[in-house]
Design a protein around this motif. Structure first.
Motif, PDB file in Angstrom:
ATOM      1  N   ALA A  29       0.899  -1.194  -0.027  1.00 20.42           N
ATOM      2  CA  ALA A  29       0.048   0.145   0.048  1.00 20.42           C
ATOM      3  C   ALA A  29       0.928   1.340   0.026  1.00 20.42           C
ATOM      4  CB  ALA A  29      -0.931  -0.172   1.281  1.00 20.42           C
ATOM      5  N   LEU A  30       0.534   2.269  -0.687  1.00 21.33           N
ATOM      6  CA  LEU A  30       1.184   3.548  -0.770  1.00 21.33           C
ATOM      7  C   LEU A  30       0.154   4.624  -0.673  1.00 21.33           C
ATOM      8  CD1 LEU A  30       3.150   3.015  -4.093  1.00 21.33           C
ATOM      9  CD2 LEU A  30       4.167   2.916  -1.953  1.00 21.33           C
ATOM     10  N   VAL A  31       0.397   5.304   0.736  1.00 18.98           N
ATOM     11  CA  VAL A  31      -0.529   6.555   0.713  1.00 18.98           C
ATOM     12  C   VAL A  31       0.193   7.792   0.290  1.00 18.98           C
ATOM     13  CG1 VAL A  31      -1.586   5.490   2.905  1.00 18.98           C
ATOM     14  CG2 VAL A  31       0.492   7.011   3.164  1.00 18.98           C
ATOM     15  N   ALA A  32      -0.669   8.835   0.211  1.00 16.17           N
ATOM     16  CA  ALA A  32      -0.105  10.166  -0.498  1.00 16.17           C
ATOM     17  C   ALA A  32       1.467  10.606  -0.042  1.00 16.17           C
ATOM     18  CB  ALA A  32      -0.961  11.111  -0.412  1.00 16.17           C
ATOM     19  N   ASP A  33       1.602  10.427   1.087  1.00 10.35           N
ATOM     20  CA  ASP A  33       2.953  10.937   1.451  1.00 10.35           C
ATOM     21  C   ASP A  33       4.051   9.818   1.805  1.00 10.35           C
ATOM     22  OD1 ASP A  33       1.909   9.799   3.687  1.00 10.35           O
ATOM     23  OD2 ASP A  33       2.430  11.469   5.082  1.00 10.35           O
ATOM     24  N   VAL A  65      11.992   7.728 -11.008  1.00  7.28           N
ATOM     25  CA  VAL A  65      12.192   8.894 -10.375  1.00  7.28           C
ATOM     26  C   VAL A  65      11.404   9.092  -9.249  1.00  7.28           C
ATOM     27  CG1 VAL A  65      13.342  10.135 -12.066  1.00  7.28           C
ATOM     28  CG2 VAL A  65      10.669  10.593 -11.653  1.00  7.28           C
ATOM     29  N   ALA A  66      11.934   9.737  -7.892  1.00  7.97           N
ATOM     30  CA  ALA A  66      10.975  10.217  -6.799  1.00  7.97           C
ATOM     31  C   ALA A  66       9.734  10.494  -7.153  1.00  7.97           C
ATOM     32  CB  ALA A  66      11.834  10.738  -5.863  1.00  7.97           C
ATOM     33  N   ARG A  67       8.522   9.954  -6.715  1.00 10.92           N
ATOM     34  CA  ARG A  67       7.176  10.466  -6.763  1.00 10.92           C
ATOM     35  C   ARG A  67       6.918  11.591  -5.988  1.00 10.92           C
ATOM     36  NH1 ARG A  67       1.928   7.173  -5.027  1.00 10.92           N
ATOM     37  NH2 ARG A  67       2.886   7.647  -2.948  1.00 10.92           N
ATOM     38  N   PRO A  68       6.315  12.929  -6.487  1.00 11.36           N
ATOM     39  CA  PRO A  68       6.097  13.912  -5.595  1.00 11.36           C
ATOM     40  C   PRO A  68       5.267  13.695  -4.635  1.00 11.36           C
ATOM     41  CG  PRO A  68       5.437  14.359  -7.620  1.00 11.36           C
ATOM     42  CD  PRO A  68       6.043  12.896  -7.781  1.00 11.36           C
ATOM     43  N   ARG A  69       5.387  13.967  -3.386  1.00 12.70           N
ATOM     44  CA  ARG A  69       4.639  13.383  -2.205  1.00 12.70           C
ATOM     45  C   ARG A  69       3.408  14.708  -2.278  1.00 12.70           C
ATOM     46  NH1 ARG A  69       8.789  11.747   2.545  1.00 12.70           N
ATOM     47  NH2 ARG A  69       9.894  10.172   1.572  1.00 12.70           N
ATOM     48  N   ARG A  70       2.246  14.176  -1.739  1.00  7.87           N
ATOM     49  CA  ARG A  70       1.193  14.863  -1.317  1.00  7.87           C
ATOM     50  C   ARG A  70       0.779  14.915   0.116  1.00  7.87           C
ATOM     51  NH1 ARG A  70      -2.922  13.957  -6.004  1.00  7.87           N
ATOM     52  NH2 ARG A  70      -1.706  14.629  -7.772  1.00  7.87           N
TER      53      ARG A  70
END
Length: 73
Positions: A29-33, A65-70
């Motif tokens: 699971a990947l949450v927004a941050d 690449v690193a995914r931007p965090r929200r």
């Protein structure tokens, strides 16, 4: 001769990424941050899988690449 100003679009629109909620390799699971990696086709993987794949997308061979965090909330 064109200058950079001549080539600039006049009506830019923000382009949103699809923030997927699970790693495409291991299903974590990947949450927004959460730290994650993404390619130009928005294939998304957790940081551990991205590192295990040496930063190369297995679907398109593109760079991960690193995914931007929200932030949530």
């Amino acid at each position: 001769m064109y200058t950079r100003a001549d080539a600039a679009p006049t009506n830019r629109r923000a382009m949103a990424l699809e923030m997927r909620t699970a790693c495409e390799r291991c299903g974590a699971a990947l949450v927004a941050d959460d730290p994650a990696v993404i390619c130009s086709y928005e294939c998304t993987f957790c940081a551990a899988c991205g590192q295990a794949m040496d930063g190369v997308c297995p679907n398109c061979s593109g760079e991960l690449v690193a995914r931007p965090r929200r932030t949530t909330g």
